[in-house]
Design a protein around this motif. Structure first.
Motif, PDB file in Angstrom:
ATOM      1  N   ARG A 186      -1.954   4.199  -3.056  1.00 27.11           N
ATOM      2  CA  ARG A 186      -0.506   4.348  -2.865  1.00 27.11           C
ATOM      3  C   ARG A 186      -0.174   5.622  -2.094  1.00 27.11           C
ATOM      4  O   ARG A 186       0.730   5.646  -1.263  1.00 27.11           O
ATOM      5  N   TYR A 245       1.240  -0.974   5.016  1.00 25.72           N
ATOM      6  CA  TYR A 245       1.534  -1.715   3.793  1.00 25.72           C
ATOM      7  C   TYR A 245       2.923  -2.313   3.886  1.00 25.72           C
ATOM      8  O   TYR A 245       3.711  -1.987   4.780  1.00 25.72           O
ATOM      9  N   VAL A 246       3.222  -3.204   2.959  1.00 24.42           N
ATOM     10  CA  VAL A 246       4.547  -3.800   2.834  1.00 24.42           C
ATOM     11  C   VAL A 246       4.952  -3.671   1.377  1.00 24.42           C
ATOM     12  O   VAL A 246       4.153  -3.935   0.483  1.00 24.42           O
ATOM     13  N   ASN A 247       6.172  -3.266   1.149  1.00 27.07           N
ATOM     14  CA  ASN A 247       6.707  -3.219  -0.201  1.00 27.07           C
ATOM     15  C   ASN A 247       7.455  -4.527  -0.416  1.00 27.07           C
ATOM     16  O   ASN A 247       8.534  -4.730   0.128  1.00 27.07           O
ATOM     17  N   HIS A 254       7.812   0.940   6.646  1.00 31.93           N
ATOM     18  CA  HIS A 254       6.911   0.692   5.508  1.00 31.93           C
ATOM     19  C   HIS A 254       5.541   0.249   5.985  1.00 31.93           C
ATOM     20  O   HIS A 254       4.940  -0.660   5.434  1.00 31.93           O
ATOM     21  N   CYS A 284      -0.653   5.112   1.507  1.00 34.57           N
ATOM     22  CA  CYS A 284       0.487   4.341   2.026  1.00 34.57           C
ATOM     23  C   CYS A 284       1.688   5.250   2.261  1.00 34.57           C
ATOM     24  O   CYS A 284       2.291   5.235   3.339  1.00 34.57           O
ATOM     25  N   LYS A 285       2.039   6.026   1.253  1.00 36.27           N
ATOM     26  CA  LYS A 285       3.211   6.905   1.342  1.00 36.27           C
ATOM     27  C   LYS A 285       3.077   7.921   2.471  1.00 36.27           C
ATOM     28  O   LYS A 285       4.067   8.293   3.098  1.00 36.27           O
ATOM     29  N   HIS A 301       8.680  -5.355  -6.177  1.00 37.43           N
ATOM     30  CA  HIS A 301       7.997  -4.345  -6.987  1.00 37.43           C
ATOM     31  C   HIS A 301       6.503  -4.237  -6.669  1.00 37.43           C
ATOM     32  O   HIS A 301       5.807  -3.416  -7.237  1.00 37.43           O
ATOM     33  N   MET A 302       6.026  -5.068  -5.752  1.00 33.82           N
ATOM     34  CA  MET A 302       4.596  -5.106  -5.432  1.00 33.82           C
ATOM     35  C   MET A 302       4.341  -4.517  -4.043  1.00 33.82           C
ATOM     36  O   MET A 302       5.064  -4.793  -3.103  1.00 33.82           O
ATOM     37  N   TRP A 303       3.319  -3.685  -3.949  1.00 33.74           N
ATOM     38  CA  TRP A 303       2.886  -3.159  -2.665  1.00 33.74           C
ATOM     39  C   TRP A 303       1.720  -4.006  -2.177  1.00 33.74           C
ATOM     40  O   TRP A 303       0.742  -4.208  -2.897  1.00 33.74           O
ATOM     41  N   THR A 323      -3.249  -6.637  -2.794  1.00 33.63           N
ATOM     42  CA  THR A 323      -2.523  -5.740  -3.679  1.00 33.63           C
ATOM     43  C   THR A 323      -3.196  -4.368  -3.702  1.00 33.63           C
ATOM     44  O   THR A 323      -4.357  -4.229  -3.306  1.00 33.63           O
TER      45      THR A 323
END
Length: 78
Positions: free
Chosen positions: A28, A38-40, A71, A31-32, A43-45, A12
């Motif tokens: 985050r 990452y994997v979305n 992603h 990631c962005k 609601h959890m990254w 997480t």
């Protein structure tokens, strides 16, 4: 048995932040920006912790190749 499947080490955002002593907001943002994988999952990254470790070992290489990723997960090109 050289064809064993190797699954990525995922965690997480909160776990990744705790491991490196950083804020979840910073994780985050990486990631962005496409700097770590990452994997979305709803609601959890889920952060690829191996990708995050490489990012800190190698420095900031710039944005990841976005043409073949979704992603942060590289998709197979056929």
């Amino acid at each position: 048995m050289g064809d064993a499947i190797r699954y990525p080490n995922m965690g997480t955002v909160k776990k990744a932040a705790e491991i490196y002593g950083l804020s979840p907001v910073y994780i985050r943002r990486l990631c962005k920006e496409g700097k770590i994988r990452y994997v979305n999952a709803g609601h959890m990254w889920l952060v690829n912790l191996d990708s995050l470790a490489r990012y800190f070992e190698q420095g900031d290489p710039g944005p990841a190749e976005l043409g073949s990723t979704i992603h942060g997960i590289r998709r197979a090109v056929r």
